[in-house]
Motif scaffolding. Structure first.
Motif: not given
Length: 313
Positions: A42-48, A55-62, A170-181
């Motif tokens: 869950f901490l990793r999820w919040q980081y991503y 940004s959402v309240p952590w209770q709802r995010s959980a 499609a893989a190129r788009i996904a890879l570009d998105s992943l590189r931001t995280m």
């Protein structure tokens, strides 16, 4: 069907005796360790979420994060993109913005499990090659994602292969998105967090073995017996890895446990660790989904329109 197959393989009567001999305190410990794994993830999820400026309240995010566990029994757990649908319902966050998070989670999970399997294989002198191969796989995956020239070269080579060219865009788009995280620094951080979190589930398997009278297993052997079959189940794209993971784990326990671990005890341990990890997660997911529907629920059409038109897509 898988559980019935295990019962047949292990001799149902002997399996029942093995299950009855378990000290339930160790099963409770396994549940606690598995739940701790969920907490770290869950901490990793919040980081991503922070990486993609959501940004959402952590209770709802959980609640959203845990509700995603109901999709743990999908191939490769990719059905957990359900979390993105829930965030759209509650806060109007576009799916395209958060869906890549699920892929980033699966990648760092794979990195962690391969790392753990390689570490666990060091307990066996004959498995040195497997340890080296596992480490090389992790390094190659990190380089493919984190080093742009290497990733671009892999895509160019894939484009020339029959049957793969059409998926490269499609893989190129996904890879570009992943590189931001998954920039090198964040990839190292999230992968290290994943190693610790999945290591807790390896610890759950170790604890369960100790709960059976007269049984013991080396910590490294427990790591290997949990991580390697989990990887196989995930790569086979079976729903939740069901079937192949159980078979692999039972076989691994018989291999690493020596003469002390029999078919019945290996089958019992496998059933219990899957209850304490996969099916415990699904149960928590159902509870969290019910809580989400009660406390968060979908936005009204007007609210959805206001949120989506006032936020960049």
């Amino acid at each position: 069907l898988v559980m019935a197959g295990l019962a047949f393989y292990a001799d149902a009567r002997e399996l029942g005796r093995a299950l009855a001999s378990l000290d339930l305190r160790y099963f409770a410990l396994a549940l606690a360790l598995s739940s701790s794994n969920f907490g770290l993830r869950f901490l990793r999820w919040q980081y991503y979420l922070r990486c993609v400026s959501v940004s959402v309240p952590w209770q709802r995010s959980a609640r959203v994060f845990v509700a995603g566990f109901v999709m743990s029994v999908t191939p490769g757990k990719l059905g957990e993109v359900f979390k993105s649908m829930l965030l759209f319902e509650s806060d109007g966050v576009p799916l395209a913005k958060t869906a890549p998070i699920v892929l980033a989670e699966r990648i760092t999970d794979l990195v962690a499990l391969v790392t753990l399997a390689a570490i666990g294989s060091l307990a066996f002198p004959s498995a040195t090659a497997a340890a080296v191969a596992g480490g090389a796989t992790v390094l190659a995956l990190l380089a493919l994602i984190g080093v742009r020239p290497i990733g671009d070269l892999a895509l160019r080579l894939a484009a020339k292969l029959p049957g793969l060219g059409r998926v490269v865009p499609a893989a190129r788009i996904a890879l570009d998105s992943l590189r931001t995280m998954l920039r090198p620094g964040s990839l190292l951080t999230t992968s290290a967090l994943a190693v610790v979190s999945w290591g807790l589930e390896c610890g759950a398997l170790y604890a369960l073995v100790q709960g059976f009278p007269g049984l013991t297993i080396a910590p490294l052997a427990a790591i290997f017996a949990y991580a390697a079959p989990t990887i196989l189940g995930a790569l086979a794209m079976l729903p939740g890895g069901v079937g192949l993971t159980e078979v692999g784990m039972t076989g691994a326990l018989l291999e690493v446990g020596g003469s002390a671990i029999t078919r019945s005890s290996a089958g019992a341990i496998t059933i219990l660790i899957r209850l304490a990890t996969l099916w415990w997660a699904v149960l928590l997911g159902l509870v969290a989904l019910a809580a989400f529907r009660r406390f968060d629920g979908p936005l009204t059409p007007l609210e959805t329109s206001v949120v989506t038109t006032s936020s960049p897509q």
